[in-house]
Scaffold this active site. Structure first.
Site, PDB file in Angstrom:
ATOM      1  N   CYS A 139       0.766  -1.086   0.028  1.00  0.00           N
ATOM      2  CA  CYS A 139       0.014   0.065   0.258  1.00  0.00           C
ATOM      3  C   CYS A 139       0.997   1.170   0.047  1.00  0.00           C
ATOM      4  O   CYS A 139       1.684   1.337   0.991  1.00  0.00           O
ATOM      5  CB  CYS A 139      -0.936  -0.061   1.117  1.00  0.00           C
ATOM      6  SG  CYS A 139      -1.897   1.289   1.386  1.00  0.00           S
ATOM      7  N   CYS A 150     -11.547  13.537   5.096  1.00  0.00           N
ATOM      8  CA  CYS A 150     -12.409  12.643   5.475  1.00  0.00           C
ATOM      9  C   CYS A 150     -12.395  12.624   6.945  1.00  0.00           C
ATOM     10  O   CYS A 150     -11.236  12.329   7.590  1.00  0.00           O
ATOM     11  CB  CYS A 150     -12.128  11.289   4.531  1.00  0.00           C
ATOM     12  SG  CYS A 150     -12.032  11.572   2.844  1.00  0.00           S
ATOM     13  N   CYS A 153     -10.281   9.299   8.570  1.00  0.00           N
ATOM     14  CA  CYS A 153      -9.097   9.002   8.386  1.00  0.00           C
ATOM     15  C   CYS A 153      -8.052   9.815   8.657  1.00  0.00           C
ATOM     16  O   CYS A 153      -7.974  11.201   9.009  1.00  0.00           O
ATOM     17  CB  CYS A 153      -8.789   9.181   6.555  1.00  0.00           C
ATOM     18  SG  CYS A 153      -7.279   8.814   6.168  1.00  0.00           S
ATOM     19  N   GLU A 196      -4.603  11.574  -1.650  1.00  0.00           N
ATOM     20  CA  GLU A 196      -5.531  11.265  -2.783  1.00  0.00           C
ATOM     21  C   GLU A 196      -4.834  11.245  -4.183  1.00  0.00           C
ATOM     22  O   GLU A 196      -4.348  12.179  -4.529  1.00  0.00           O
ATOM     23  CB  GLU A 196      -6.710  12.321  -2.765  1.00  0.00           C
ATOM     24  CG  GLU A 196      -7.583  12.574  -4.009  1.00  0.00           C
ATOM     25  CD  GLU A 196      -8.074  11.032  -4.337  1.00  0.00           C
ATOM     26  OE1 GLU A 196      -7.836  10.393  -5.498  1.00  0.00           O
ATOM     27  OE2 GLU A 196      -9.091  10.773  -3.724  1.00  0.00           O
ATOM     28  N   LEU A 252     -16.526   5.223  -1.061  1.00  0.00           N
ATOM     29  CA  LEU A 252     -18.005   5.794  -1.012  1.00  0.00           C
ATOM     30  C   LEU A 252     -18.267   6.064   0.107  1.00  0.00           C
ATOM     31  O   LEU A 252     -18.787   7.144   0.554  1.00  0.00           O
ATOM     32  CB  LEU A 252     -18.577   4.582  -1.965  1.00  0.00           C
ATOM     33  CG  LEU A 252     -20.059   5.057  -2.342  1.00  0.00           C
ATOM     34  CD1 LEU A 252     -19.779   6.198  -3.564  1.00  0.00           C
ATOM     35  CD2 LEU A 252     -21.083   3.679  -2.940  1.00  0.00           C
ATOM     36  N   CYS A 370      -6.204   0.548   7.393  1.00  0.00           N
ATOM     37  CA  CYS A 370      -6.678   1.365   6.609  1.00  0.00           C
ATOM     38  C   CYS A 370      -7.171   2.758   7.336  1.00  0.00           C
ATOM     39  O   CYS A 370      -8.095   2.704   8.299  1.00  0.00           O
ATOM     40  CB  CYS A 370      -7.914   0.703   6.135  1.00  0.00           C
ATOM     41  SG  CYS A 370      -8.790   1.867   4.759  1.00  0.00           S
TER      42      CYS A 370
END
Length: 387
Positions: A139, A150, A153, A196, A252, A370
């Site tokens: 990753c 977000c 996160c 991102e 999403l 994550c």
């Protein structure tokens, strides 16, 4: 017009050909240099023993060398390794190596298409009598920090500090491959670390070309997944530039605009209607699917009614759904729902006909799961429950 010259690690073979031809070097030298960097992972010109001394001196003068310095390796009990990397300007990023583990549902649900490719390779190895090897997914990060903000996160706690160059993105894979342990193979790369990817489009696209180039690491596009929070124009651009061959994952996390905007500010710019239209237009190859990532946040988006809305929203799209119970982060009072709530959400989607997986938590004991990758030294601003 490019304002600064390309870093040597970021150059493609044709760019090496042009720059070396201008110096009077033989044509095959470009392929040799690219091989040393991207196939063999050697960034020290002095070690490139089949190159003329004058060329090695030129490469050193151009700045060819290590672009990332490993500072610390955090090892999880489950075998996950999180690498803290220092950049040339002193900034830090994190990347994660995820070895496959045995047991039901053990394959990290980061890219089911890549997992299917792994299964094909395993079958071929078995038929050939080869010793099974441990598959590793890496990753990788694309920015120092993140601008998306977000609510679940850690990467965006301190905002965006800067974009990574293509050499720093691809360099994570060169370094990760060098740090594999005996019996491990790097099989898949997922752009799901800090940042991102599509907000840093040019460097992300160049790094994809570097990692998949047949003269370099030669990763199959089936084994590379780019995750985005939903930058609609760049989704279209990625599809056009790579013919839909790069696997796409969409963060999403909600099935209605109000909830998604509260969790993900980018939704105010690119609401669900625009995002879903971009997904329908993505030139997906036959028998390939888009991955929908859905972080379950207790009391925010985990109600079975929300699962029914999600099933309706995605109807007709070739998707698979990864449910991710939120991993705790210091900067937020939000958290995951209980297992029964997660199972009820999954059941709704499964009964609606979707392939739906609950992502197994990996590396959370070293903050490598994550949403837990964080900018070193960032001061958390605690986010309370939304709404």
């Amino acid at each position: 017009m490019r304002s600064t010259p390309l870093h040597p690690v970021a150059r493609l073979p044709e760019e090496w050909s042009a720059s070396l031809a201008a110096r009077g070097e033989r044509s095959f030298a470009a392929k040799q240099v690219f091989h040393w960097i991207h196939r063999r992972g050697i960034l020290d010109p002095a070690a490139m023993t089949n190159l003329p001394a004058r060329l090695r001196e030129h490469l050193a003068a151009e700045g060819l060398g290590e672009v990332l310095t490993p500072e610390r390796v955090h090892r999880s009990e489950d075998g996950t390794r999180k690498l803290l990397l220092r950049l040339h300007d002193g900034a830090t990023i994190e990347t994660v190596l995820l070895p496959s583990v045995s047991g039901p549902g053990s394959q990290a649900q980061l890219d089911a298409d890549a997992a299917a490719a792994d299964d094909e390779d395993d079958e071929a190895d078995a038929q050939a009598g080869a010793t099974p090897r441990t598959r590793v997914t890496q990753c990788i990060s694309t920015q120092v920090g993140c601008a998306m903000g977000c609510g679940f996160c850690a990467s965006g706690v301190a905002g965006l500090k800067r974009h990574l160059g293509a050499e720093e993105i691809a360099g994570q894979v060169l370094l990760g491959r060098a740090m594999l342990e005996e019996g491990e193979d790097l099989r898949n790369v997922v752009y799901m670390g800090m940042g991102e990817p599509l907000h840093n489009y040019e460097a992300t696209a160049r790094s994809l070309r570097l990692l998949t180039h047949p003269e370099g690491i030669n990763l199959s596009t089936r084994r590379v997944t780019v995750s985005t929070s939903g930058l609609v124009p760049e989704i279209a651009r990625l599809g056009a530039d790579f013919g839909g061959q790069i696997a796409l994952a969409i963060s999403l996390h909600a099935a209605d605009d109000e909830t998604r905007s509260a969790l993900m500010p980018i939704n105010r710019k690119y609401p669900l209607d625009a995002l879903l239209a971009a997904l329908r237009a993505y030139p997906l190859p036959r028998r390939r699917r888009i991955t929908v990532e859905y972080t379950l946040v207790a009391g925010q988006n985990d109600d079975p009614a929300e699962a029914r809305r999600l099933a309706k929203l995605l109807r007709g799209l070739p998707v698979k759904i990864n449910l991710i119970p939120m991993n705790p982060i210091e900067a937020s009072s939000l958290g995951p729902p209980g297992q029964e709530r997660v199972a009820a959400f999954q059941e709704v989607l499964t009964e609606a006909g979707y392939s739906c997986f609950v992502r197994r938590r990996r590396g959370d004991d070293v903050s490598a799961a994550c949403g837990q990758l964080v900018l070193l030294g960032a001061k958390p601003k605690v986010r309370r429950a939304l709404g």
